[in-house]
Write a protein that holds these residues in place. Structure first.
Motif, mmCIF file in Angstrom:
data_model
loop_
_atom_site.group_PDB
_atom_site.id
_atom_site.type_symbol
_atom_site.label_atom_id
_atom_site.label_comp_id
_atom_site.label_asym_id
_atom_site.label_seq_id
_atom_site.Cartn_x
_atom_site.Cartn_y
_atom_site.Cartn_z
ATOM 1 N N VAL A 20 -44.863 -45.124 -31.859
ATOM 2 C CA VAL A 20 -45.720 -45.289 -30.685
ATOM 3 C C VAL A 20 -44.969 -44.777 -29.460
ATOM 4 O O VAL A 20 -43.851 -45.211 -29.176
ATOM 5 C CB VAL A 20 -46.093 -46.772 -30.480
ATOM 6 C CG1 VAL A 20 -46.940 -46.942 -29.225
ATOM 7 C CG2 VAL A 20 -46.826 -47.300 -31.704
ATOM 8 N N ARG A 21 -45.587 -43.818 -28.728
ATOM 9 C CA ARG A 21 -44.949 -43.306 -27.531
ATOM 10 C C ARG A 21 -45.036 -44.364 -26.426
ATOM 11 O O ARG A 21 -46.114 -44.776 -26.030
ATOM 12 C CB ARG A 21 -45.608 -42.016 -27.054
ATOM 13 C CG ARG A 21 -44.887 -41.394 -25.860
ATOM 14 C CD ARG A 21 -45.636 -40.241 -25.216
ATOM 15 N NE ARG A 21 -45.776 -39.077 -26.055
ATOM 16 C CZ ARG A 21 -45.840 -37.817 -25.598
ATOM 17 N NH1 ARG A 21 -45.749 -37.585 -24.300
ATOM 18 N NH2 ARG A 21 -46.003 -36.824 -26.441
ATOM 19 N N LYS A 22 -43.864 -44.786 -25.929
ATOM 20 C CA LYS A 22 -43.804 -45.778 -24.860
ATOM 21 C C LYS A 22 -43.221 -45.126 -23.605
ATOM 22 O O LYS A 22 -42.359 -44.254 -23.696
ATOM 23 C CB LYS A 22 -42.915 -46.961 -25.273
ATOM 24 C CG LYS A 22 -43.520 -47.841 -26.349
ATOM 25 C CD LYS A 22 -44.652 -48.684 -25.791
ATOM 26 C CE LYS A 22 -45.148 -49.695 -26.794
ATOM 27 N NZ LYS A 22 -46.214 -50.553 -26.240
ATOM 28 N N PRO A 23 -43.679 -45.563 -22.439
ATOM 29 C CA PRO A 23 -43.115 -45.001 -21.203
ATOM 30 C C PRO A 23 -41.688 -45.468 -20.986
ATOM 31 O O PRO A 23 -41.250 -46.479 -21.552
ATOM 32 C CB PRO A 23 -44.046 -45.552 -20.110
ATOM 33 C CG PRO A 23 -44.600 -46.814 -20.689
ATOM 34 C CD PRO A 23 -44.732 -46.565 -22.169
ATOM 35 N N SER A 24 -40.969 -44.743 -20.154
ATOM 36 C CA SER A 24 -39.617 -45.147 -19.796
ATOM 37 C C SER A 24 -39.643 -46.496 -19.103
ATOM 38 O O SER A 24 -40.553 -46.810 -18.337
ATOM 39 C CB SER A 24 -38.997 -44.107 -18.853
ATOM 40 O OG SER A 24 -37.786 -44.576 -18.305
ATOM 41 N N ASP A 25 -38.638 -47.316 -19.397
ATOM 42 C CA ASP A 25 -38.468 -48.540 -18.632
ATOM 43 C C ASP A 25 -37.932 -48.175 -17.248
ATOM 44 O O ASP A 25 -37.546 -47.034 -16.983
ATOM 45 C CB ASP A 25 -37.474 -49.460 -19.348
ATOM 46 C CG ASP A 25 -37.577 -50.907 -18.883
ATOM 47 O OD1 ASP A 25 -38.434 -51.191 -18.030
ATOM 48 O OD2 ASP A 25 -36.794 -51.740 -19.368
ATOM 49 N N ALA A 60 -41.165 -46.850 -32.433
ATOM 50 C CA ALA A 60 -41.391 -46.404 -31.057
ATOM 51 C C ALA A 60 -40.601 -45.137 -30.787
ATOM 52 O O ALA A 60 -39.599 -44.852 -31.448
ATOM 53 C CB ALA A 60 -40.995 -47.489 -30.067
ATOM 54 N N THR A 61 -41.057 -44.384 -29.786
ATOM 55 C CA THR A 61 -40.302 -43.231 -29.284
ATOM 56 C C THR A 61 -40.458 -43.189 -27.773
ATOM 57 O O THR A 61 -41.518 -43.513 -27.234
ATOM 58 C CB THR A 61 -40.780 -41.908 -29.924
ATOM 59 O OG1 THR A 61 -39.939 -40.838 -29.453
ATOM 60 C CG2 THR A 61 -42.226 -41.597 -29.585
ATOM 61 N N THR A 62 -39.368 -42.832 -27.093
ATOM 62 C CA THR A 62 -39.383 -42.818 -25.634
ATOM 63 C C THR A 62 -38.504 -41.698 -25.092
ATOM 64 O O THR A 62 -37.660 -41.145 -25.798
ATOM 65 C CB THR A 62 -38.816 -44.131 -25.032
ATOM 66 O OG1 THR A 62 -37.439 -44.239 -25.377
ATOM 67 C CG2 THR A 62 -39.569 -45.353 -25.518
ATOM 68 N N CYS A 63 -38.710 -41.409 -23.822
ATOM 69 C CA CYS A 63 -37.732 -40.663 -23.034
ATOM 70 C C CYS A 63 -37.349 -41.591 -21.893
ATOM 71 O O CYS A 63 -38.149 -41.834 -20.980
ATOM 72 C CB CYS A 63 -38.308 -39.352 -22.502
ATOM 73 S SG CYS A 63 -37.081 -38.401 -21.570
ATOM 74 N N GLN A 64 -36.151 -42.152 -21.946
ATOM 75 C CA GLN A 64 -35.738 -43.219 -21.044
ATOM 76 C C GLN A 64 -34.871 -42.694 -19.900
ATOM 77 O O GLN A 64 -33.906 -41.968 -20.111
ATOM 78 C CB GLN A 64 -34.950 -44.277 -21.829
ATOM 79 C CG GLN A 64 -34.349 -45.369 -20.965
ATOM 80 C CD GLN A 64 -35.400 -46.198 -20.252
ATOM 81 O OE1 GLN A 64 -36.373 -46.636 -20.863
ATOM 82 N NE2 GLN A 64 -35.230 -46.399 -18.961
ATOM 83 N N LYS A 65 -35.227 -43.097 -18.681
ATOM 84 C CA LYS A 65 -34.368 -42.843 -17.521
ATOM 85 C C LYS A 65 -33.157 -43.771 -17.610
ATOM 86 O O LYS A 65 -33.315 -44.979 -17.767
ATOM 87 C CB LYS A 65 -35.120 -43.120 -16.222
ATOM 88 C CG LYS A 65 -36.313 -42.229 -15.973
ATOM 89 C CD LYS A 65 -37.075 -42.637 -14.718
ATOM 90 C CE LYS A 65 -37.767 -43.974 -14.903
ATOM 91 N NZ LYS A 65 -38.609 -44.360 -13.738
ATOM 92 N N CYS A 66 -31.960 -43.216 -17.503
ATOM 93 C CA CYS A 66 -30.740 -44.005 -17.627
ATOM 94 C C CYS A 66 -29.806 -43.726 -16.459
ATOM 95 O O CYS A 66 -29.862 -42.663 -15.833
ATOM 96 C CB CYS A 66 -30.004 -43.660 -18.932
ATOM 97 S SG CYS A 66 -30.955 -43.960 -20.430
#
Length: 873
Positions: A20-25, A60-66
């Protein structure tokens, strides 16, 4: 392949694998006190990794701002170190495991439908004892054994070194994928973490009942490999930012020159600053604010060394927003606000930097005068901490004076101070759990909220918390607060700026008074006391919110939306909400604006809100996917994370916002709106305080009574009171002027030479503490300047005077005493309380006030005593 294309390909690929594509936290996670900033993609899924999430959500899959600052000293110097970066990830919560994770990673990297990387450019590492991973790579993927390296727990285990050194808790082996050649010589682009153990002691790894997958691919690193460039700073998403920095500095970017390191560092820090301030993280001296202040104070000296003496970072912000616009279009709306914060902070810091460089030269002079060739490490750190001069700058300038820096002493001072900008030091601390986690395993959906439709409902007690622990029952126990957790409730838990509800919960055998309501971990926490009987888990209850109080809260909350609309009309779209507090018939609303609003515009804003109230337009709300809400133009609060389905509150046709709070049925029910205050919160942020409904009416009545009372004392009609007050003030000013002239004539004169001659000697320093008659605060400051000029070095001055029954204090230090660690503002903070006051200021000059003139002699004694202690120490 562009960076944006790589991001989308990755997410699309793993969506095709059932993730499931989840938005970045958010960069600053709201519910994770173990970290200051989100450091990795897995952090937002820690509940799922602990088995506390929805069982149906397993991939899940995400592109997370870190954001990470652990390797900040390497940013710009190496090819791949960044502070802000994006991490591509795919995750399994007790679902797929090693075989699928390894096969899918290889497929995405090498299949021509995806990245199509030549397998010959890839090598693999696995944990020393992980035969399972080795065999999958070697026998199933067909990677030759000589291209697979077994490595120890410090390199291929998460957390690093966990089997031998801890911490206890969830852990597991890793497998890394390295890319070789065609730009970067060698770079790790993929890390697969197989969390399959629970460490209970040194070398004691127990298998987890459910094994998880946490894999990450650095977006910028991957883009560098695919684009054939040697550093992340040469990728398509970074090049415009690097070019913008070079343009602002008026130089051509050359990656091989020392200035190339500085430009890369400034580009990186500009990107990090833009994203952090977009999420309403402001420069400060603690936690997240300290980190971004540190980033700015690293970038500015870089530019200073290249000859730039004016603020410039704010000009890079629009370029960052444009470069990152495809995945984060909301950045564009924040540009004016971010620029304002950066500009003000940068301008303030440049002034500090000028003062610091002056002190630095004095430090060099004193070091050589003492016959030493080494600048004290603590002094170098104080220059870094107070004035923002990086130790590299101090070191570079010291060479010109044939001096060096005590680096060991600097590091010691830095370590002692660094705790302020650190979260937890234990990687596995994200998996700590509490009593609500136990409830979550049985009630993973949390508490059902019924408060949008009703203030009364039936429910069932599913948990009782007493002194932070789960209990089976609760009885009256004095002052200690109890928490009841229900399966369903009409009570609103404090969130989104709206305070929690109060009211009653009744069971067959008990009565519970709710003093406050909170939200945590999807549960509503009813905080209060059992006043009768005994509450027990599984009791059926009737809940009743304090309805009049809820109505007053609804009035204030709906008014914030109307106020937001009015601010946009009279100030502009940049006046974005930056926080709020909604209480019964009272609201506090923070918004972006570079300057004070002013009386006339406040009056116009208030009038616009009340005009909307008079129209009585309907208030409606509906739940919809967040993407649809954005398409409809619904405003969101920056720095907040919203679920996939959001509640959109619409007022007439003029306001549409994402909001989970409780609201009125129509705008007219606000009744009356009255602004009672406007002030600064921080750089670029203002605050309006206002009243609604009964509180607004009470306020106006009180103002009327006050005006009538003043008019009666002045013996004029209320309409003439301002004119009469103006006349009286003019008379008072004239009388004060005459009195001041008499004081000047009568007061004994004290010269600077007299004060220096009478100064106390403490070690090598002179200390002046004196009370002057008939002086103004400005005259105190001017006299301090004269004293410091005449003395030159090693002088501490604290002067006092009494005017109009109030005490005025001023303190000043010469630069050499500041370099020793003395601070004029801190000196005054010790002295001012003696005269019933307070104050502070800069290290070199500070002022304060007080209300007890009779204690001035004691204050001067305290001043001398304190400064003696500092100089002797």
């Amino acid at each position: 392949m562009t960076t944006d294309e790589l991001r989308e390909k990755y997410l699309t690929f793993f969506e095709g694998k059932g993730c499931v594509r989840k938005p970045s936290d958010l960069l600053v996670p709201k519910d994770d006190p173990t970290v200051l900033f989100t450091p990795a993609g897995m952090n937002q899924f820690k509940r799922e990794f602990m088995g506390l999430g929805d069982p149906s959500f397993a991939r899940a899959t995400t592109c997370q701002k870190c954001l990470r600052t652990g390797d900040i000293e390497n940013v710009g110097k190496t090819a791949f170190h960044e502070t802000f970066f994006e991490m591509l990830g795919n995750f399994s919560f007790g679902d797929y495991f090693k075989r699928e994770a390894i096969h899918w990673a290889w497929e995405f990297l090498t299949d021509k439908r995806w990245l199509g990387i030549d397998p010959g450019r890839l090598t693999i590492t696995v944990y020393l004892d992980d035969d399972e991973a080795f065999n999958i790579w070697n026998q199933e993927i067909k990677v030759p054994a000589d291209r697979i390296t077994r490595m120890g727990e410090d390199d291929n285990f998460w957390p690093a070194g966990a089997p031998s050194h801890g911490p206890n808790g969830v852990c597991g082996p890793c497998s890394e994928i390295f890319f070789h050649g065609n730009g970067p010589k060698e770079v790790e682009i993929w890390n697969l973490v197989f969390t399959q153990f629970n460490r209970v002691g040194p070398g004691q790894l127990e298998p987890l009942p459910k094994k998880n997958i946490d894999t990450g691919m650095g977006l910028e690193r991957g883009a560098a490999c695919l684009q054939g460039v040697s550093t992340v700073f040469e990728t398509d998403i970074f090049l415009p930012i690097v070019a913008a920095v070079a343009e602002q500095l008026g130089v051509a970017y050359d990656r091989n020159l020392p200035d190339g390191v500085r430009i890369r560092r400034m580009a990186d820090h500009s990107r990090a600053l833009t994203f952090c301030i977009h999420e309403n993280v402001r420069p400060s001296n603690e936690k997240q604010g300290y980190v971004i202040r540190r980033l700015l104070r690293r970038a500015v000296p870089d530019a200073y060394q290249m000859g730039r003496r004016e603020p410039f970072l704010s000009h890079v912000v629009p370029v960052v927003a444009e470069a990152m616009a495809k995945p984060y279009p909301e950045l564009r709306d924040s540009v004016p606000r971010v620029q304002s914060v950066v500009r003000e902070e940068e301008d303030r810091f440049l002034k500090n930097l000028e003062n610091g460089l002056s002190l630095l030269n004095d430090t060099f002079r004193r070091t050589k005068a003492a016959g030493s060739d080494t600048v004290d490490g603590k002094t170098a750190f104080d220059l870094h901490q107070t004035y923002g001069i990086p130790v590299e700058v101090t070191e570079s300038l010291a060479v010109d004076h044939n001096l060096r820096i005590d680096r060991a002493g600097f590091r010691k001072a830095q370590d002692e101070h660094s705790q302020v900008s650190r979260g937890t030091t234990e990687a596995a601390a994200v998996f700590t759990s509490g009593p609500l986690d136990t409830l979550k395993r049985e009630y993973h959906h949390g508490t059902e909220f019924l408060g949008y439709e009703t203030t009364e409902a039936d429910g069932r007690v599913i948990g009782i918390l007493e002194q932070g622990k789960l209990a089976d029952s609760a009885t009256p126990n004095g002052e200690s607060l109890i928490v009841l957790v229900l399966d369903r409730t009409p009570f609103y838990g404090e969130s989104g700026g709206q305070v929690g509800d109060t009211g009653l919960i009744r069971g067959d055998r008990f009565v519970f008074h709710v003093h406050d309501t909170k939200k945590e971990n999807d549960f509503t926490l009813h905080v209060g006391h059992v006043t009768e009987g005994m509450a027990t888990v599984n009791d059926t209850v009737q809940t009743a919110v304090d309805a009049p109080r809820r109505d007053a809260i609804r009035r204030a909350h709906s008014a914030t939306h109307v106020l937001h609309h009015a601010l946009h009309i009279h100030l502009g779209k940049h006046a974005q909400q930056a926080g709020s507090k909604v209480e019964p018939d009272r609201l506090r609303f923070d918004f972006s604006n570079p300057e004070a609003v002013g009386r006339e515009r406040l009056r116009a804003i208030e009038a616009t809100v009340n005009e909307r109230v008079l129209r009585g337009e309907p208030i409606r709300w509906t739940t919809m996917p967040i993407e649809k809400a954005k398409t409809l133009g619904a405003m969101a609060l920056f720095g907040e994370k919203y679920p996939e389905n959001v509640r959109v509150v619409t007022m007439g046709e003029f306001s549409r916002e994402l909001c989970g709070g409780t609201h009125l049925d129509n705008v007219g029910q606000v009744g009356l709106f009255k602004i009672v205050g406007e002030e600064s919160v921080s750089a670029g942020t203002r605050r309006v305080t206002a009243l609604t409904g009964q509180a607004a009416l009470d306020y106006i009545r009180q103002e009327e009574e006050t005006l009538n009372e003043v008019a009666s004392l002045l013996k004029v009609p209320p309409s003439l009171a301002p004119e009469r007050v103006t006349s009286l003030l003019e008379e008072v000013r004239a009388l004060k002027k005459q009195a001041a002239q008499r004081k000047t004539v009568d007061a004994p004169k004290v010269s600077a030479d007299d004060l220096l001659a009478a100064a106390a000697t403490v070690g090598e320093a002179s200390v002046v503490t004196h009370a002057l008659e008939g002086s103004t605060p400005d005259e105190l400051r001017q006299l301090i300047d004269v004293l410091r000029r005449k003395s030159g070095t090693k002088l501490a001055v604290l002067l006092a005077t009494v005017a109009d029954g109030k005490v005025h204090l001023a303190a000043g230090l010469t630069p050499d005493l500041i370099a020793q660690g003395l601070h004029a503002g801190q000196w005054l903070k010790e002295v001012a309380p003696v005269v019933g006051g307070g104050g502070g200021g800069r290290p070199d000059l500070a002022q304060a006030g007080g209300k007890d003139p009779e204690h001035v002699p004691s204050a001067l004694e305290r001043a001398l005593e304190f400064i003696k202690g500092k100089l002797s120490g």
